[in-house]
Design a protein around this motif. Structure first.
Motif, short mmCIF file in Angstrom:
data_model
loop_
_atom_site.label_atom_id
_atom_site.label_comp_id
_atom_site.label_asym_id
_atom_site.label_seq_id
_atom_site.Cartn_x
_atom_site.Cartn_y
_atom_site.Cartn_z
N GLN A 51 4.28 -8.25 5.78
CA GLN A 51 4.72 -7.75 4.48
C GLN A 51 4.28 -6.30 4.29
O GLN A 51 3.37 -5.82 4.94
CB GLN A 51 4.14 -8.63 3.38
N LYS A 52 4.97 -5.61 3.40
CA LYS A 52 4.63 -4.21 3.12
C LYS A 52 3.19 -4.12 2.63
O LYS A 52 2.77 -4.89 1.78
CB LYS A 52 5.58 -3.63 2.08
N GLY A 53 2.43 -3.20 3.22
CA GLY A 53 1.04 -3.00 2.84
C GLY A 53 0.06 -3.94 3.51
O GLY A 53 -1.15 -3.79 3.38
N GLN A 54 0.56 -4.92 4.25
CA GLN A 54 -0.30 -5.90 4.91
C GLN A 54 -0.77 -5.38 6.26
O GLN A 54 -0.02 -4.73 6.97
CB GLN A 54 0.49 -7.20 5.12
N ILE A 55 -2.04 -5.67 6.62
CA ILE A 55 -2.49 -5.29 7.95
C ILE A 55 -1.86 -6.25 8.96
O ILE A 55 -1.56 -7.39 8.66
CB ILE A 55 -4.03 -5.25 8.08
N SER A 56 -1.65 -5.73 10.14
CA SER A 56 -1.06 -6.54 11.21
C SER A 56 -2.11 -6.83 12.27
O SER A 56 -3.25 -6.35 12.19
CB SER A 56 0.12 -5.79 11.84
N CYS A 57 -1.69 -7.55 13.28
CA CYS A 57 -2.58 -7.82 14.41
C CYS A 57 -3.00 -6.52 15.09
O CYS A 57 -4.03 -6.47 15.74
CB CYS A 57 -1.91 -8.77 15.40
N ARG A 58 -2.24 -5.46 14.88
CA ARG A 58 -2.56 -4.16 15.49
C ARG A 58 -3.76 -3.49 14.82
O ARG A 58 -4.48 -2.74 15.45
CB ARG A 58 -1.36 -3.22 15.37
N GLU A 59 -3.95 -3.71 13.53
CA GLU A 59 -5.03 -3.05 12.79
C GLU A 59 -6.27 -3.92 12.61
O GLU A 59 -7.32 -3.43 12.22
CB GLU A 59 -4.57 -2.62 11.38
N PRO A 75 -1.55 -12.66 2.09
CA PRO A 75 -1.67 -11.58 3.08
C PRO A 75 -2.87 -10.69 2.77
O PRO A 75 -3.19 -10.46 1.60
CB PRO A 75 -0.36 -10.81 2.93
N ILE A 76 -3.53 -10.22 3.81
CA ILE A 76 -4.63 -9.28 3.63
C ILE A 76 -4.02 -7.88 3.70
O ILE A 76 -3.47 -7.47 4.72
CB ILE A 76 -5.72 -9.49 4.69
N LYS A 77 -4.08 -7.17 2.58
CA LYS A 77 -3.47 -5.86 2.45
C LYS A 77 -4.48 -4.76 2.84
O LYS A 77 -5.68 -4.96 2.80
CB LYS A 77 -3.02 -5.63 1.00
N ILE A 78 -3.95 -3.61 3.19
CA ILE A 78 -4.78 -2.49 3.66
C ILE A 78 -5.78 -2.05 2.60
O ILE A 78 -6.91 -1.69 2.93
CB ILE A 78 -3.90 -1.31 4.16
N GLU A 79 -5.42 -2.13 1.32
CA GLU A 79 -6.34 -1.69 0.28
C GLU A 79 -7.46 -2.71 0.01
O GLU A 79 -8.39 -2.43 -0.73
CB GLU A 79 -5.60 -1.35 -1.02
N MET A 80 -7.37 -3.89 0.63
CA MET A 80 -8.38 -4.94 0.45
C MET A 80 -9.56 -4.81 1.41
O MET A 80 -10.56 -5.50 1.23
CB MET A 80 -7.76 -6.32 0.65
N ILE A 81 -9.44 -3.98 2.44
CA ILE A 81 -10.47 -3.93 3.47
C ILE A 81 -11.02 -2.51 3.65
O ILE A 81 -10.33 -1.53 3.39
CB ILE A 81 -9.96 -4.46 4.83
N ASP A 82 -12.24 -2.46 4.11
CA ASP A 82 -12.87 -1.19 4.47
C ASP A 82 -12.54 -0.93 5.93
O ASP A 82 -13.15 -1.51 6.82
CB ASP A 82 -14.38 -1.27 4.24
N SER A 83 -11.53 -0.11 6.16
CA SER A 83 -11.01 0.13 7.50
C SER A 83 -10.70 1.60 7.68
O SER A 83 -10.30 2.27 6.72
CB SER A 83 -9.74 -0.69 7.70
N PRO A 84 -10.84 2.12 8.90
CA PRO A 84 -10.46 3.52 9.13
C PRO A 84 -8.99 3.79 8.78
O PRO A 84 -8.64 4.88 8.36
CB PRO A 84 -10.70 3.73 10.62
N TYR A 85 -8.14 2.78 8.92
CA TYR A 85 -6.72 2.94 8.60
C TYR A 85 -6.50 3.18 7.11
O TYR A 85 -5.55 3.84 6.72
CB TYR A 85 -5.93 1.71 9.03
N ALA A 86 -7.38 2.64 6.27
CA ALA A 86 -7.22 2.77 4.83
C ALA A 86 -7.53 4.18 4.34
O ALA A 86 -7.10 4.57 3.26
CB ALA A 86 -8.14 1.77 4.12
N TYR A 87 -8.25 4.95 5.13
CA TYR A 87 -8.66 6.29 4.71
C TYR A 87 -7.83 7.41 5.35
O TYR A 87 -8.07 8.57 5.09
CB TYR A 87 -10.15 6.49 5.00
N ASN A 88 -6.88 7.04 6.17
CA ASN A 88 -5.98 8.01 6.79
C ASN A 88 -4.64 7.92 6.07
O ASN A 88 -3.95 6.91 6.17
CB ASN A 88 -5.83 7.69 8.28
N ASP A 89 -4.29 8.96 5.32
CA ASP A 89 -3.08 8.93 4.50
C ASP A 89 -1.83 8.63 5.30
O ASP A 89 -0.97 7.86 4.86
CB ASP A 89 -2.91 10.25 3.74
N GLU A 90 -1.69 9.23 6.48
CA GLU A 90 -0.49 9.03 7.29
C GLU A 90 -0.38 7.58 7.78
O GLU A 90 0.68 6.97 7.67
CB GLU A 90 -0.51 9.99 8.49
#
Length: 100
Positions: A51-59, A75-90
């Protein structure tokens, strides 16, 4: 038909990339997860659709800390976790734009 020689990289067509992206598995909560919980393999499962905004097996990385609670089978969304992906705008924008 067998691909390019080892000196060249095959560039897949756009429709092939889009089709393969629909088969990427999203990360879902196996049970209710509380804020501050550190994710383990026993906390999540992978399933289609992504789903849109959800982390995948890749992240997904072990030990990510939840910044927000997540209910069972949600779904576990990117804004729900402390991850390097969440802090990179691109990267975050790519995650928000893919999926259904």
């Amino acid at each position: 038909m067998c691909g390019n020689p080892g000196t060249q990289r095959r560039l897949p067509p756009k429709n092939e990339i889009e089709y393969l992206d629909t088969l990427v598995r999203g990360v879902y909560a196996k049970h209710d997860l509380l804020e501050g919980h550190s994710l383990t393999d026993n906390d999540v499962y992978l399933a289609i659709p992504l789903q849109k905004g959800q982390i995948s097996c890749r992240e997904l990385m072990r030990g990510e800390v939840l910044l927000k609670p997540c209910a069972k089978d949600e779904p576990i969304k990117i804004e729900m976790i402390d991850s390097p992906y969440a802090y990179n705008d691109e990267l975050r924008q790519i995650i928000y734009n893919r999926g259904i």
